[in-house]
Structure formats: structure tokens, C-alpha cells
Design an enzyme around this catalytic site. Structure first.
Site, mmCIF file in Angstrom:
data_model
loop_
_atom_site.group_PDB
_atom_site.id
_atom_site.type_symbol
_atom_site.label_atom_id
_atom_site.label_comp_id
_atom_site.label_asym_id
_atom_site.label_seq_id
_atom_site.Cartn_x
_atom_site.Cartn_y
_atom_site.Cartn_z
ATOM 1 N N SER A 139 1.565 58.724 -3.169
ATOM 2 C CA SER A 139 1.565 59.039 -4.599
ATOM 3 C C SER A 139 0.213 59.663 -4.957
ATOM 4 O O SER A 139 -0.794 59.375 -4.305
ATOM 5 C CB SER A 139 1.755 57.753 -5.405
ATOM 6 N N TYR A 151 -0.169 48.876 -7.172
ATOM 7 C CA TYR A 151 0.629 49.993 -6.643
ATOM 8 C C TYR A 151 -0.330 51.055 -6.098
ATOM 9 O O TYR A 151 -0.179 51.526 -4.963
ATOM 10 C CB TYR A 151 1.498 50.559 -7.770
HETATM 11 N N1 LIG Z 1 8.961 58.703 -9.397
HETATM 12 C C1 LIG Z 1 7.669 59.057 -9.374
HETATM 13 O O1 LIG Z 1 7.120 59.585 -10.342
HETATM 14 C C2 LIG Z 1 6.868 58.872 -8.135
HETATM 15 C C3 LIG Z 1 5.554 59.392 -8.114
HETATM 16 C C4 LIG Z 1 4.787 59.239 -6.971
HETATM 17 C C5 LIG Z 1 5.314 58.590 -5.874
HETATM 18 N N2 LIG Z 1 6.572 58.079 -5.925
HETATM 19 C C6 LIG Z 1 7.056 57.401 -4.733
HETATM 20 O O2 LIG Z 1 8.268 57.972 -4.319
HETATM 21 C C7 LIG Z 1 9.016 57.017 -3.577
HETATM 22 C C8 LIG Z 1 10.420 56.945 -4.107
HETATM 23 O O3 LIG Z 1 10.368 56.540 -5.470
HETATM 24 P P1 LIG Z 1 11.435 57.004 -6.544
HETATM 25 O O4 LIG Z 1 10.695 57.468 -7.722
HETATM 26 O O5 LIG Z 1 12.467 57.875 -5.919
HETATM 27 O O6 LIG Z 1 12.028 55.578 -6.943
HETATM 28 P P2 LIG Z 1 13.515 55.017 -7.014
HETATM 29 O O7 LIG Z 1 13.384 53.694 -7.666
HETATM 30 O O8 LIG Z 1 14.440 56.021 -7.600
HETATM 31 O O9 LIG Z 1 13.903 54.824 -5.476
HETATM 32 C C9 LIG Z 1 13.290 53.859 -4.678
HETATM 33 C C10 LIG Z 1 14.310 53.342 -3.674
HETATM 34 O O10 LIG Z 1 13.663 52.368 -2.849
HETATM 35 C C11 LIG Z 1 14.557 51.282 -2.676
HETATM 36 N N3 LIG Z 1 13.819 50.085 -2.345
HETATM 37 C C12 LIG Z 1 13.009 49.340 -3.159
HETATM 38 N N4 LIG Z 1 12.539 48.278 -2.487
HETATM 39 C C13 LIG Z 1 13.053 48.355 -1.229
HETATM 40 C C14 LIG Z 1 12.951 47.537 -0.077
HETATM 41 N N5 LIG Z 1 12.220 46.409 -0.082
HETATM 42 N N6 LIG Z 1 13.595 47.917 1.038
HETATM 43 C C15 LIG Z 1 14.362 49.043 1.049
HETATM 44 N N7 LIG Z 1 14.521 49.837 -0.014
HETATM 45 C C16 LIG Z 1 13.870 49.493 -1.145
HETATM 46 C C17 LIG Z 1 15.289 51.168 -4.005
HETATM 47 O O11 LIG Z 1 16.501 50.432 -3.880
HETATM 48 C C18 LIG Z 1 15.505 52.634 -4.356
HETATM 49 O O12 LIG Z 1 16.695 53.118 -3.803
HETATM 50 C C19 LIG Z 1 8.224 55.707 -3.693
HETATM 51 O O13 LIG Z 1 7.412 55.561 -2.558
HETATM 52 C C20 LIG Z 1 7.364 55.937 -4.918
HETATM 53 O O14 LIG Z 1 6.198 55.129 -4.918
HETATM 54 C C21 LIG Z 1 7.356 58.203 -7.022
#
Ligand SMILES: NC(=O)c1ccc[n+]([C@@H]2O[C@H](COP(=O)([O-])OP(=O)(O)OC[C@H]3O[C@@H](n4cnc5c(N)ncnc54)[C@H](O)[C@@H]3O)[C@@H](O)[C@H]2O)c1
Length: 257
Positions: A139, A151
């Protein structure tokens, strides 16, 4: 990489039920890869896997055993493993004021342990095959900091993990990179979406990050943190060079070693 076909490469994606992980599964499958979708969300991940003609493996990334099983099931199903996208994470479960050891551990066990276990589970298989590629979803919070303190702590640690481990994995022809998105329009952000937009901030679409992950998967470089923001290409972060001080250099400046 649009249009390029990756004849049968096998990619395991954690957190593939939703958001960036689901977009990555769809994009990679659309370009000829075979995908395994690993998630705790059985319903969501089964739907994504079916849509992609792939495999669902129920996986809690915070469990080392589950990570081993995800790799084993993927190889059992497809006969090989070429790449892993270590993407699953949760927002921090606490901050400085509502801190409890349990909430802190819940955050770190998913956001940091989950990646370390996934890496550990995949390495023997990639080594046996003569190489492969691991992409971690970090991130911008792991490069700049964030009010979501723990986080951001985990995401900084992932950058350190990638920068430290990648040089050691070169000899095994295994590449390791971390993609660091800014704000992305996924379910993780639903509650803050309106506020973010009202501040004029741009949210990337999940598929923009998926495209960046695909670009990095196809790139020969290793050990990089790639910043990804709405409407901008994935860009490797430039780090300052900080050479270790040697006795001669310190003496040259008149310092004491
Ligand atoms: N959305 C944002 O703005 C953003 C920004 C920077 C980084 N990220 C990163 O992107 C990645 C995906 O996030 P997203 O925004 O798509 O979120 P999201 O919530 O849409 O998807 C996350 C997925 O991870 C799964 N998950 C959670 N805990 C888990 C576990 N213990 N074991 C297996 N699966 C698990 C959830 O069920 C979900 O399907 C993450 O690493 C997040 O930190 C997101």
C-alpha cells in the site's frame, strides 16, 4: 500487457474473492493464465473462480497450514505453479487509542504473517520448478504512513520483506516485488468512499491495480516497490543510496569509527 496471452501459466491469488484480488483473477484468466483463488470468503471466491474457470481453495492466510494447502491444491489441480499474488489483507483492527494486544495481533496476523506464510509455502515449489514470481500487495500506506497506524506498520514491513528477500532469491530465479496502491474503489473503502470523493481524491478502479500487478508479473526486475495510483502507470520507488560507513571513509572525514 493487454492482449498478451500467457499460455497456461498458473497463478495463485490470495484475497481473490473481492476487490483487487478478484480483478486480478479476472484479468489474468482473461489473458490465458489458469488461476487459483484463495480466500476465507467461500461464497465470493467460489463465484470468482467459476467465472475464471479456475480453482477455489478455502484459505485463511493467517494459517501457515492453509497456505501450504493452497499451494498443494493448486499444483494438484494444474500440475504447476508459476506465480503467487499475496494480496489478502484487512484494514487495521485498532489504532493508538483503542489499542488492545488482540486487535493488534489480528491486524498483523493477516496483513504481515499472511504474506510471510504465503511466501514460505510457495518457495519450495517455485525452487523445484526453476523459478517464478511473487507479487505482494502492499500500500502507499507502507511508503508514506497512514492514520491506520498498525495497517501501515504491516505494509511498511512488507516493503522491508521484499527488499530484503528479493536479492536472496535471485539465485533461484524467483522474482519478488511489492505493488503499493493508493486509494482504490473496493469494498474495503465503501464506508469512506463519499468522504474521500468529496475531498477531491481520485480512487483507482480495482482493474487498474490488477493491470499494474500484471505488468509487474511480466517485468524482469525484482526487489522493487511499485507505486500505483489512479490514472498513472506503475512506477518503481527510487530509494536513497545509504552505503555502510567503512573505517577509511570515516577517517577521511576526520570521524571516529
Ligand atoms: N482498497 C484500497 O484502497 C487499497 C489501497 C492500498 C492497498 N490495498 C491492499 O489491496 C489488497 C486488497 O484489498 P481490497 O481493497 O481489494 O480489499 P477487499 O476487502 O475488497 O478484498 C480483500 C480480500 O481479502 C480477503 N481476506 C481477508 N482476510 C483474509 C484472510 N485471513 N485469509 C484469506 N483471505 C482474506 C477478504 O475476504 C477479501 O476477499 C490488500 O492487501 C489491501 O491492503 C487496498
Amino acid at each position: 500487457m493487454t492482449g498478451r496471452q500467457f499460455g497456461g501459466e498458473v497463478v495463485l491469488i490470495t484475497g481473490g474473492a473481492s476487490g483487487i484480488g478478484a480483478a486480478t483473477a479476472r484479468r489474468l484468466a482473461g489473458h490465458g493464465r489458469r488461476v487459483a483463488v484463495a480466500d476465507v470468503d467461500t461464497r465470493g471466491a467460489t463465484a470468482v473462480a467459476e467465472e475464471c474457470g479456475g480453482l477455489f481453495v478455502r484459505t485463511d492466510v493467517a494459517s501457515a497450514d492453509d497456505n501450504e494447502r493452497a499451494v498443494a491444491r493448486t499444483v494438484e489441480e494444474f500440475g504447476r505453479l508459476d506465480a503467487v499474488v499475496l494480496n489478502a489483507a484487512i484494514p487495521g483492527r485498532c489504532g493508538l487509542d483503542d489499542f488492545t494486544p488482540q486487535r493488534y495481533r489480528d491486524t498483523l496476523r493477516t496483513d504481515l504473517d499472511g504474506v510471510a506464510y504465503g511466501l514460505h509455502a510457495a518457495l519450495p515449489r517455485l525452487r523445484r520448478q526453476g523459478g517464478g514470481h511473487l507479487v505482494v500487495t502492499g500500500s502507499l500506506a507502507g511508503l508514506t504512513g497512514s492514520p491506520d497506524v498498525f495497517y501501515a506498520t504491516a505494509k511498511h514491513a512488507l516493503v522491508g520483506l521484499v527488499r530484503s528477500a528479493a536479492p536472496l532469491l535471485r539465485r533461484d530465479r524467483i522474482r519478488l516485488n511489492v505493488v503499493c496502491p493508493g486509494l482504490v474503489d473496493t469494498p474495503a473503502f465503501t464506508s469512506r468512499r463519499t468522504a474521500l470523493l468529496s475531498h477531491g481524491l481520485l480512487l483507482a478502479a480495482p482493474d487498474e491495480v490488477a493491470a499494474a500487478i500484471e505488468t509487474v508479473l511480466a517485468d524482469e526486475r525484482t526487489g522493487h516497490a511499485w507505486a500505483v495510483q489512479a490514472g498513472r502507470p506503475a512506477t518503481p520507488v527510487e530509494w536513497p543510496e545509504i552505503p555502510l560507513v567503512s573505517r577509511g571513509a570515516a577517517a577521511g572525514r576526520g570521524g571516529t569509527p
